[in-house]
Design a protein around this motif. Structure first.
Motif, PDB file in Angstrom:
ATOM      1  N   ASP A   6      76.982  53.138   3.451  1.00 10.84           N
ATOM      2  CA  ASP A   6      76.003  54.223   3.502  1.00 10.84           C
ATOM      3  C   ASP A   6      76.714  55.537   3.143  1.00 10.84           C
ATOM      4  O   ASP A   6      77.474  56.099   3.930  1.00 10.84           O
ATOM      5  CB  ASP A   6      75.398  54.277   4.912  1.00 10.84           C
ATOM      6  CG  ASP A   6      74.279  55.291   5.001  1.00 10.84           C
ATOM      7  OD1 ASP A   6      74.225  56.218   4.154  1.00 10.84           O
ATOM      8  OD2 ASP A   6      73.460  55.167   5.931  1.00 10.84           O
ATOM      9  N   ILE A  40      75.640  58.518   2.706  1.00 10.92           N
ATOM     10  CA  ILE A  40      75.277  59.704   3.491  1.00 10.92           C
ATOM     11  C   ILE A  40      76.055  59.712   4.800  1.00 10.92           C
ATOM     12  O   ILE A  40      76.628  60.723   5.206  1.00 10.92           O
ATOM     13  CB  ILE A  40      73.760  59.733   3.757  1.00 10.92           C
ATOM     14  CG1 ILE A  40      73.038  60.012   2.430  1.00 10.92           C
ATOM     15  CG2 ILE A  40      73.395  60.790   4.810  1.00 10.92           C
ATOM     16  CD1 ILE A  40      71.554  59.853   2.473  1.00 10.92           C
ATOM     17  N   LEU A  41      76.096  58.535   5.423  1.00 12.76           N
ATOM     18  CA  LEU A  41      76.811  58.449   6.690  1.00 12.76           C
ATOM     19  C   LEU A  41      78.292  58.776   6.507  1.00 12.76           C
ATOM     20  O   LEU A  41      78.872  59.536   7.301  1.00 12.76           O
ATOM     21  CB  LEU A  41      76.666  57.059   7.297  1.00 12.76           C
ATOM     22  CG  LEU A  41      77.335  57.003   8.668  1.00 12.76           C
ATOM     23  CD1 LEU A  41      76.296  57.160   9.774  1.00 12.76           C
ATOM     24  CD2 LEU A  41      78.140  55.736   8.866  1.00 12.76           C
ATOM     25  N   LEU A  52      74.722  68.928  11.468  1.00 15.21           N
ATOM     26  CA  LEU A  52      75.646  69.614  10.562  1.00 15.21           C
ATOM     27  C   LEU A  52      74.985  70.855   9.982  1.00 15.21           C
ATOM     28  O   LEU A  52      75.594  71.928   9.896  1.00 15.21           O
ATOM     29  CB  LEU A  52      76.067  68.692   9.433  1.00 15.21           C
ATOM     30  CG  LEU A  52      77.135  67.644   9.748  1.00 15.21           C
ATOM     31  CD1 LEU A  52      77.400  66.779   8.509  1.00 15.21           C
ATOM     32  CD2 LEU A  52      78.431  68.310  10.195  1.00 15.21           C
ATOM     33  N   ILE A  57      77.000  53.351  18.763  1.00 16.67           N
ATOM     34  CA  ILE A  57      75.700  53.280  18.109  1.00 16.67           C
ATOM     35  C   ILE A  57      75.410  54.577  17.369  1.00 16.67           C
ATOM     36  O   ILE A  57      75.547  55.674  17.932  1.00 16.67           O
ATOM     37  CB  ILE A  57      74.604  52.978  19.160  1.00 16.67           C
ATOM     38  CG1 ILE A  57      74.873  51.590  19.809  1.00 16.67           C
ATOM     39  CG2 ILE A  57      73.222  52.966  18.513  1.00 16.67           C
ATOM     40  CD1 ILE A  57      74.059  51.329  21.037  1.00 16.67           C
ATOM     41  N   LYS A  58      75.020  54.416  16.104  1.00 15.59           N
ATOM     42  CA  LYS A  58      74.655  55.586  15.277  1.00 15.59           C
ATOM     43  C   LYS A  58      73.384  56.217  15.847  1.00 15.59           C
ATOM     44  O   LYS A  58      72.515  55.485  16.325  1.00 15.59           O
ATOM     45  CB  LYS A  58      74.405  55.161  13.828  1.00 15.59           C
ATOM     46  CG  LYS A  58      75.623  54.667  13.083  1.00 15.59           C
ATOM     47  CD  LYS A  58      75.167  54.201  11.688  1.00 15.59           C
ATOM     48  CE  LYS A  58      76.271  53.425  10.988  1.00 15.59           C
ATOM     49  NZ  LYS A  58      75.823  52.837   9.722  1.00 15.59           N
ATOM     50  N   PRO A  59      73.159  57.505  15.806  1.00 15.58           N
ATOM     51  CA  PRO A  59      74.093  58.452  15.187  1.00 15.58           C
ATOM     52  C   PRO A  59      75.242  58.814  16.128  1.00 15.58           C
ATOM     53  O   PRO A  59      75.058  58.797  17.336  1.00 15.58           O
ATOM     54  CB  PRO A  59      73.195  59.665  14.935  1.00 15.58           C
ATOM     55  CG  PRO A  59      72.171  59.603  16.023  1.00 15.58           C
ATOM     56  CD  PRO A  59      71.934  58.151  16.298  1.00 15.58           C
ATOM     57  N   ILE A  60      76.389  59.144  15.544  1.00 19.34           N
ATOM     58  CA  ILE A  60      77.482  59.618  16.398  1.00 19.34           C
ATOM     59  C   ILE A  60      77.795  61.061  16.020  1.00 19.34           C
ATOM     60  O   ILE A  60      77.580  61.490  14.876  1.00 19.34           O
ATOM     61  CB  ILE A  60      78.750  58.744  16.311  1.00 19.34           C
ATOM     62  CG1 ILE A  60      79.277  58.632  14.879  1.00 19.34           C
ATOM     63  CG2 ILE A  60      78.468  57.355  16.885  1.00 19.34           C
ATOM     64  CD1 ILE A  60      80.643  57.968  14.822  1.00 19.34           C
ATOM     65  N   SER A 112      77.513  51.184  14.307  1.00 18.41           N
ATOM     66  CA  SER A 112      76.330  50.527  13.734  1.00 18.41           C
ATOM     67  C   SER A 112      75.068  51.119  14.341  1.00 18.41           C
ATOM     68  O   SER A 112      75.093  51.683  15.439  1.00 18.41           O
ATOM     69  CB  SER A 112      76.391  49.016  14.025  1.00 18.41           C
ATOM     70  OG  SER A 112      75.150  48.427  13.744  1.00 18.41           O
ATOM     71  N   SER A 113      73.963  50.957  13.632  1.00 18.14           N
ATOM     72  CA  SER A 113      72.700  51.383  14.230  1.00 18.14           C
ATOM     73  C   SER A 113      72.029  50.232  14.987  1.00 18.14           C
ATOM     74  O   SER A 113      70.919  50.368  15.476  1.00 18.14           O
ATOM     75  CB  SER A 113      71.764  51.957  13.176  1.00 18.14           C
ATOM     76  OG  SER A 113      71.791  51.178  12.020  1.00 18.14           O
ATOM     77  N   MET A 118      72.289  63.286  12.362  1.00 26.09           N
ATOM     78  CA  MET A 118      73.651  63.778  12.104  1.00 26.09           C
ATOM     79  C   MET A 118      73.645  64.901  11.079  1.00 26.09           C
ATOM     80  O   MET A 118      74.337  65.897  11.230  1.00 26.09           O
ATOM     81  CB  MET A 118      74.527  62.621  11.658  1.00 26.09           C
ATOM     82  CG  MET A 118      74.789  61.622  12.796  1.00 26.09           C
ATOM     83  SD  MET A 118      76.142  60.485  12.490  1.00 26.09           S
ATOM     84  CE  MET A 118      75.492  59.512  11.178  1.00 26.09           C
ATOM     85  N   ARG A 138      82.632  64.950   7.330  1.00 22.61           N
ATOM     86  CA  ARG A 138      82.445  66.347   7.692  1.00 22.61           C
ATOM     87  C   ARG A 138      82.738  66.577   9.175  1.00 22.61           C
ATOM     88  O   ARG A 138      83.432  67.528   9.547  1.00 22.61           O
ATOM     89  CB  ARG A 138      81.006  66.793   7.388  1.00 22.61           C
ATOM     90  CG  ARG A 138      80.693  66.953   5.902  1.00 22.61           C
ATOM     91  CD  ARG A 138      81.243  68.250   5.337  1.00 22.61           C
ATOM     92  NE  ARG A 138      80.813  69.410   6.075  1.00 22.61           N
ATOM     93  CZ  ARG A 138      79.707  70.120   5.833  1.00 22.61           C
ATOM     94  NH1 ARG A 138      78.935  69.791   4.825  1.00 22.61           N
ATOM     95  NH2 ARG A 138      79.395  71.166   6.562  1.00 22.61           N
ATOM     96  N   ILE A 139      82.219  65.665  10.019  1.00 21.47           N
ATOM     97  CA  ILE A 139      82.440  65.818  11.458  1.00 21.47           C
ATOM     98  C   ILE A 139      83.916  65.707  11.791  1.00 21.47           C
ATOM     99  O   ILE A 139      84.471  66.516  12.543  1.00 21.47           O
ATOM    100  CB  ILE A 139      81.639  64.758  12.253  1.00 21.47           C
ATOM    101  CG1 ILE A 139      80.125  64.954  12.045  1.00 21.47           C
ATOM    102  CG2 ILE A 139      81.960  64.827  13.754  1.00 21.47           C
ATOM    103  CD1 ILE A 139      79.280  63.826  12.589  1.00 21.47           C
ATOM    104  N   TYR A 146      79.654  60.541   4.270  1.00 22.82           N
ATOM    105  CA  TYR A 146      79.785  61.973   4.005  1.00 22.82           C
ATOM    106  C   TYR A 146      79.738  62.763   5.307  1.00 22.82           C
ATOM    107  O   TYR A 146      80.588  63.617   5.585  1.00 22.82           O
ATOM    108  CB  TYR A 146      78.671  62.425   3.048  1.00 22.82           C
ATOM    109  CG  TYR A 146      78.550  63.920   2.910  1.00 22.82           C
ATOM    110  CD1 TYR A 146      79.401  64.626   2.044  1.00 22.82           C
ATOM    111  CD2 TYR A 146      77.594  64.640   3.636  1.00 22.82           C
ATOM    112  CE1 TYR A 146      79.307  66.007   1.930  1.00 22.82           C
ATOM    113  CE2 TYR A 146      77.489  66.018   3.520  1.00 22.82           C
ATOM    114  CZ  TYR A 146      78.334  66.691   2.669  1.00 22.82           C
ATOM    115  OH  TYR A 146      78.241  68.052   2.553  1.00 22.82           O
ATOM    116  N   VAL A 147      78.723  62.440   6.132  1.00 22.64           N
ATOM    117  CA  VAL A 147      78.537  63.169   7.380  1.00 22.64           C
ATOM    118  C   VAL A 147      79.734  62.971   8.311  1.00 22.64           C
ATOM    119  O   VAL A 147      80.248  63.917   8.902  1.00 22.64           O
ATOM    120  CB  VAL A 147      77.231  62.726   8.073  1.00 22.64           C
ATOM    121  CG1 VAL A 147      77.097  63.369   9.444  1.00 22.64           C
ATOM    122  CG2 VAL A 147      76.034  63.070   7.212  1.00 22.64           C
TER     123      VAL A 147
END
Lengths: 132, 606
Positions: free
Chosen positions: A13, A15-16, B412, A115-118, A93-94, B408, A22-23, A18-19
């Motif tokens: 994923d 997007i995940l 951000l 569990i997503k989201p983290i 995982s979700s 998420m 960033r985190i 990427y996020v």
């Protein structure tokens, strides 16, 4: 705060990933983050990296649902490989299916099931509990 | 033949006694023996006869009264004989001068007479004390002589019976038959007869007897009397009637329960069925002739024969007391009938071999069908339930992953100050929103398949349908230089949802081309194969193949992709699997990496 040399994210994923990057960037403990879109590519990289234990990751964040080689298949292969370095492996995982959670407990290399989201908090705890 | 009558004479003047040779031979003396009166009297050894002959002779001489009498004599050889002696006298001037007469050996005759007398006595006793009733009956039906036992049977005394006729005692329903037989005997059509008839006991109740009657005739050919023998069979009759009633009840019970029966004489391999046994499989016993065990073997479903034989063997080796088995038998109309077969060995030989086995057949087709329907329903419901649970998981997982990303990204975004990065995050949000939209669309489509199991089905020509799809993807075929071999009979018809078959064919055929091997042009075979339940549609390619060891279990799952192909969305196989199953079929896959893949679609045969 602990310094983490290398973290791997194994997830298709985009997007995940990427996020997450960033985190993890905001946590400021990660020197190096590598992304693998499926288990197969990560295993291939492990086979290369084990010759030079320095390049092995300290932390792995593993998704379950992926093409080519999924999280479970990755775990099966991962447990077969003898590594000279202690790696903290987290399933991310979700899935809230108890079947998946129970299955994860059977793998002794799995540190926790997230569990997503983290968010930032979970990443910080992860860094905190890492014992090099 | 020697004359048997001898002559003798006594001259009273001379005192000379003369015997002829016959007389001498009766006395067993020689010809040269000359008897005198004194010695002659000694032959009469028994005093009674000696006195008698002396008296008679003296009387004859004095009065002239002739006589004929029988005497017992004893010969010098010691033999006892019976003789008949006659004597007459001649007189001259009132004085007896000569007596003479005949002398005859009647020993044989006398013995016979004694025997007859003895026999008569014996008969008398036999008659009187016979354990069965006996009677002499006049031709008019009157009792002439009855014995003790007959009195016991009828309850009347001898005197009472003498005043009655056999007609008086006979049950009216048996009288005509009895009289008819009597008449047949009187007209000499038959010598004797036997019959079972009812008498009325003196007390009024019915006595059953077995009657044997013969007729005695005199020398002139006239009927004298009947000799009747009567055996009291009331008890036997009761027992037999009870048995008959018992049999009747059993028969009615069997009739009532509608079960077939069988009786198997195992060593002779003879089997007896009742009418219902044949009826269960649509036949009459007449139609199944000659009846043998082979009939059963021929009618039992070949797949069930072994199971039944195993059950029989267990019974024969006494592992089980009862034999019981449920199997199918071929009905006359071609259908399979379910039969519950039960039996028990009821007779064993001394060395432990089964001799006789009895059993029943019950038609349980209805029950079996109900069970099957119930099982089908249960299977269907379980399957639906399983799929719905699976669907719930899929839904949950897919929606959660998008929503997780949303959260998420939004976190951000809230913290982001850089406008450029904010724009980037917003674009991501838009992508996720689109993905979510698409996911919901597909989930909805699957939900439709899952819940709308009664999809409109139509009769579809499979060959035409394949041709139609091949035309619609002709661009892809030409571009990839694919060669398609279609080996499907022109008259292959299926009952299917038109929408689903189109989806199945389109997905499998485009997959076969999409996952082609980089080293060769795609060659695809489309075939059909008939089985009992299904038409099996096979689509075989020579593409890159799938590692089924790695991916076999989740090949048909949602969002599962196994190749790094950019177009792979992991939806096609998931959707067609649902469509195929909704049509009562299934899908299977065989594959080898680098060789190719074969998908088999099972289409329910109508």
């Amino acid at each position: 705060m602990n310094k983490i040399n290398t973290a791997w994210i194994i997830d298709d994923d985009k997007i995940l990933t990427y996020v997450l990057q960033r985190i993890m960037g905001t946590v400021d403990s990660f020197a190096n983050i590598e992304i693998f879109p499926n288990g197969k590519e990560a295993i291939n990289q492990l086979a290369v990296a084990r010759k030079n234990p320095e390049s092995l990751p300290d932390i792995i964040l593993l998704d379950l649902n992926m093409p080519v080689m999924d999280g479970w298949q990755f775990l099966d292969e991962f447990e077969k490989i003898n590594l000279d370095k202690k790696i903290s492996l987290y399933i991310v995982s979700s899935s809230i299916d108890t079947h998946d959670h129970n299955k994860a407990k059977k793998y002794k290399t799995v540190a926790d099931f997230l569990i997503k989201p983290i968010g930032k908090k979970q990443i910080e705890q992860m860094v905190e509990s890492h014992q090099p | 033949m020697l004359p048997t009558i001898g002559i003798w004479e006594l001259n009273l003047k001379t005192g000379l006694l003369e015997w002829d040779f016959v007389t001498k031979s009766i006395y067993e003396i020689k010809d040269n023996y000359f008897p005198d009166l004194d010695s002659a009297i000694n032959f009469y050894a028994v005093p009674k006869y000696r006195e008698r002959i002396t008296t008679l002779t003296q009387n004859l001489i004095t009065t002239g009264d002739s006589f004929v009498e029988r005497f017992e004599i004893l010969t010098p050889k010691g033999n006892t004989k019976w003789v008949e002696s006659s004597a007459q006298a001649d007189f001259e001037n009132g004085e007896c001068v000569l007596i003479y007469g005949t002398f005859q050996d009647i020993t044989t005759h006398q013995t016979l007479l004694e025997t007859v007398q003895l026999n008569e006595e014996k008969f008398q006793k036999a008659f009187e004390f016979a354990p069965i009733g006996m009677a002499l009956v006049s031709t008019a039906g009157n009792w002439i002589k009855v014995n003790e036992q007959l009195c016991k049977i009828t309850g009347y005394s001898e005197e009472e019976l003498m005043g009655l006729t056999f007609q008086d005692l006979t049950h009216p329903n048996d009288l005509d038959k009895d009289l008819a037989l009597v008449n047949q005997m009187l007209s000499k059509e038959i010598d004797n007869y036997e019959m079972q008839k009812r008498y009325f006991h003196k007390k009024g109740y019915i006595v059953w007897v077995h009657l044997t009657v013969s007729l005695v005739w005199n020398n002139e050919g006239e009927p004298l009397y009947f000799i009747s023998q009567l055996n009291d069979i009331t008890e036997r009759k009761k027992a037999s009637e009870e048995l008959q009633r018992e049999q009747q009840r059993l028969f009615q019970t069997i009739e009532g329960t509608n079960i077939g029966t069988w009786e198997w004489h195992i060593q002779e391999n003879v089997i007896i069925y009742n009418e219902r046994w044949a009826g269960i499989v649509g036949y009459t016993l007449e139609e199944l002739k000659p009846i043998s065990k082979q009939i059963w073997n021929d009618l039992v479903h070949p797949d069930d024969l072994e199971m039944s034989n195993i059950a029989l063997e267990k019974c024969f080796s006494r592992q089980t007391e009862y034999y019981e088995c449920e199997y199918r038998m071929k009905h006359k109309n071609g259908d399979w009938v379910w039969v519950n077969d039960k039996g028990k060995v009821i007779d064993w030989s001394f060395d432990g071999k089964p001799i006789l086995m009895l059993g029943t057949h019950a038609d349980i087709t209805h029950r079996k069908n109900s069970e099957q329907e119930l099982k089908n329903t249960l299977d269907l419901v379980s399957e639906q339930n399983k799929r719905l649970i699976n669907f719930t998981h899929i839904t949950s997982h897919n929606l959660r992953s998008h929503i997780g990303n949303f959260q998420m990204l939004l976190n951000l975004l809230l913290e982001e100050t850089d406008e450029l990065k904010k724009k980037e995050l917003t674009e991501f949000l838009l992508t996720i929103a689109n993905d979510l939209q698409e996911t919901i669309h597909y989930l909805n489509e699957v939900l439709q398949i899952q819940t709308n199991l009664n999809q409109q089905v139509k009769k579809i020509n499979l060959f035409n349908e394949i041709e139609k799809i091949l035309v619609s993807i002709s661009g892809l075929i030409i571009e990839s230089s694919a060669i398609i071999h279609t080996d499907v009979p022109l008259n292959t018809y299926i009952n299917y949802s038109p929408e689903y078959i189109e989806s199945v064919l389109l997905n499998l055929l485009t997959n076969a081309i999409k996952y082609r091997h980089p080293d060769r042009n795609p060659v695809i075979y489309i075939r059909t194969q008939d089985s009992e339940k299904y038409i099996i549609l096979q689509i075989e390619d020579n593409g890159i193949g799938i590692d089924l060891n790695l991916h076999g279990q989740k090949l048909f799952g949602m969002y599962k992709t196994f190749h790094t192909n950019k177009d792979a969305r992991g939806l096609g196989l998931f959707i067609i699997k649902n469509q195929i199953e909704a049509m009562g079929g299934k899908i299977e896959v065989e594959s080898e990496v680098d060789k190719g893949t074969t998908f088999k679609v099972y289409i329910k045969n109508q």
